[in-house]
Design an enzyme around this catalytic site. Sequence first.
Site, PDB file in Angstrom:
ATOM      1  CG  ASP A  76      28.639  74.762  49.968  1.00 56.84           C
ATOM      2  OD1 ASP A  76      27.918  75.522  49.304  1.00 56.84           O
ATOM      3  OD2 ASP A  76      28.217  74.014  50.851  1.00 56.84           O
ATOM      4  CB  ILE A  77      27.615  76.962  44.895  1.00 58.27           C
ATOM      5  CG1 ILE A  77      26.385  76.314  45.552  1.00 58.27           C
ATOM      6  CG2 ILE A  77      28.077  76.109  43.751  1.00 58.27           C
ATOM      7  CD1 ILE A  77      25.185  76.367  44.673  1.00 58.27           C
ATOM      8  CG  HIS A 145      25.636  67.322  51.554  1.00 60.39           C
ATOM      9  ND1 HIS A 145      24.318  66.941  51.435  1.00 60.39           N
ATOM     10  CD2 HIS A 145      25.612  68.537  52.131  1.00 60.39           C
ATOM     11  CE1 HIS A 145      23.547  67.900  51.925  1.00 60.39           C
ATOM     12  NE2 HIS A 145      24.303  68.885  52.352  1.00 60.39           N
ATOM     13  CG  LEU A 146      31.720  65.545  56.102  1.00 56.38           C
ATOM     14  CD1 LEU A 146      30.986  65.295  57.387  1.00 56.38           C
ATOM     15  CD2 LEU A 146      32.994  64.733  56.060  1.00 56.38           C
ATOM     16  CG  HIS A 147      28.284  71.116  55.054  1.00 55.27           C
ATOM     17  ND1 HIS A 147      28.134  72.150  54.172  1.00 55.27           N
ATOM     18  CD2 HIS A 147      27.098  70.461  55.074  1.00 55.27           C
ATOM     19  CE1 HIS A 147      26.899  72.137  53.682  1.00 55.27           C
ATOM     20  NE2 HIS A 147      26.253  71.127  54.209  1.00 55.27           N
TER      21      HIS A 147
END
Lengths: 581, 125
Positions: A76-77, A145-147
């Site tokens: 993740d950015i 999207h899965l964190h």
Amino acid sequence: MAEEQECYSTEPDSNREPATSAEPTVSPTQTSEVAAGSPEPEDYDSKCVFCRIARGQEPNTELLPCENEDLVCFKDIKPAAPYHYLVVPKKHVGNCRDLKKDQVELVENMVAVGKTIVERNNFTDFKNVRMGFHMPPFCSISHLHLHVLAPVNQLGFISKLIYRANSYWFITEIKSLLSLFGGQFTTSQETYGKSPFWILSIPSEDIARNLMKRTVCAKSIFELWGHGRSPEELYRSLKNYPVEKMIPYLHSDSTYKIKIHTFNKTLTQEEKVKRIDALEFLPFEGKVNLKKPQHVFSILEDYGLNPNCIPENPHNIYFGRWIADGQRELIESYSVKKRHFIGNTSMDAGLSFIMANHGKVKENDIVFDPFVGTGKASRKNQKWRGPDENIRANLRQYGLEKYYLDVLVSDASKPCWRKGTYFDAVITDPPYGIREATRRTGSQKEIPKGIDKCPESHVPVSLSYHLSDMFFDLLNFAAETLVLGGRLVYWLPVYTPEYTEEMVPWHPCLQLISNCEQKLSSHTSRRLITMEKVKTFEDRDQYSHLLSDQILPYQGHNSFREKYFSGVTKRIAKEEKSSQE
Amino acid sequence: MKLLTHNLLSSHVRGVGPRGYPLRLQATEVRINPVEFNPDFVARMIPKVEWAALLEAADTLHLVEVPEGPTEGYERDEKFLRKMHHVLLEVDVLEGTLQCPESGRLFPISRGIPNMLLNDEETET
């Protein structure tokens, strides 16, 4: 350890909902990329940054190795934790709200990939990993999207249930209910039938409460804080439980109480107090209130299932916070003993509730019972129809008359309904031919024609009705009149020594969901069969059973009556015979 | 017997098939039964209703204020739902007959229960 997964939002006051929901809805902030309700949105959208990353079109984002071909993984950015990854499907799937039941596997795969990534970074303590989806409108990007975050303490709930020794009922009933509420659950223990305690992971406390509002099999549900096979193991496990998750229930303004429940053994008051005192190391700061505490905690000790051989030490000890109780007291209040009208074959109250739960009956469903008798299972939020009048009185007794739709007299083998699908569930207990012989209308000889006027409650000649025919008629009827996804729940009598799985009647439009046995006598039992309609009915389906070989095993059950009486003492056989005709 | 039930019943006399619907209703005793109003349930039933048959039955019972058909956005129209609730669930036919439109065969309704059992020679094989 059971794995945990949960769908959540970073905003503290929004609702937690399970990752998959049965209803697709349009999120207000959606861009035109995702179409609501349609089976497959566009696979790729060049305006969507995740699609571009998945295709390798963003040079600044490095794709991490990922075994699954349909998924990609990258950092993740804006990381919120030392390790913060995103797992994204290559195909453009909308956000969490638009997920459907057939995308469960996709979500499961994403979780598995997330775990692998974390493992690769030498993180094995899954208690410190958090995975989840953002709920719209808190989503940054509308591509699913899965964190995956680590190390952060987890949010999910592990819940635990006490239930009675009829364990297989419990599991299938709970499964049906969980799928009704859209909850995903996972279980890591192989304790089917071996223990009254069951550990499972449920995404949210609300789902757990909804579950307990319906179930009659489960006694209580707890949030599990620790467990072990000995007190020392339990204390160790409790010490590992994250303190932040305990604090909200232990702080100094709250009141609490600790109970002990032992399964299959009685403890003296002294022993109980000793065990409670041993938990002093937990950070309880509130005040004890034995009458009306805000929070109740329980120590549960499992001494096995054999009342003749009680061990000195428990097999398992659990500690958790009580969440809710099941509906077992309904069994008592709806008991057959207290009912105004009972017939020959009135169904036990507990079993009736279980049948309703297997049928996934929900509010405002129409339920049909072709063999209703005195209205056994009309207790949940249902509407009833079927042949007999006393049901209405029974429903009135329970204050449920508004749920009563209608009754009529008819022959279940000759349905009198117009073509169409209108029933949400068909729940019934067909006659087995023991206390009430099975019959259907039909003529055995020529009868002179010419009846013009209305027959006035004519009861026609009855033919004996073979059991196997009856079940095929029932399945055909259900396949034709159930809505898609509707369920058929019925009892199938079997002669145990000859029973095989192939005997369960089948139908091309109905899928077998579960098959639970209840013993009736030493050589007979009945099975609660649950089937779900998965395919639309076409005319040729009603003849499919004639082409199949499977019709043969159940033909033998046509002589169920004879078999039932074989090997039974003469006295009982005489009793049965005298209660016939 | 409620009108909702009547709307779903069809005659199954041998040889009649789909022409056995709708059954012609003739009532000698009718009662209005107040039933608790449940808008969600009524809204769910609307798509399943065959309107022509319903209007015909309501006509023979001389009911007034029967909607001609589902209006746009009926799920939220409480007045419409209440009217439908009354027509479908509160009108109870206690005595009367149902007649098969094709064969003329009469099915009796007695004490609110329709008897759909067929004579021996009328049963379809």
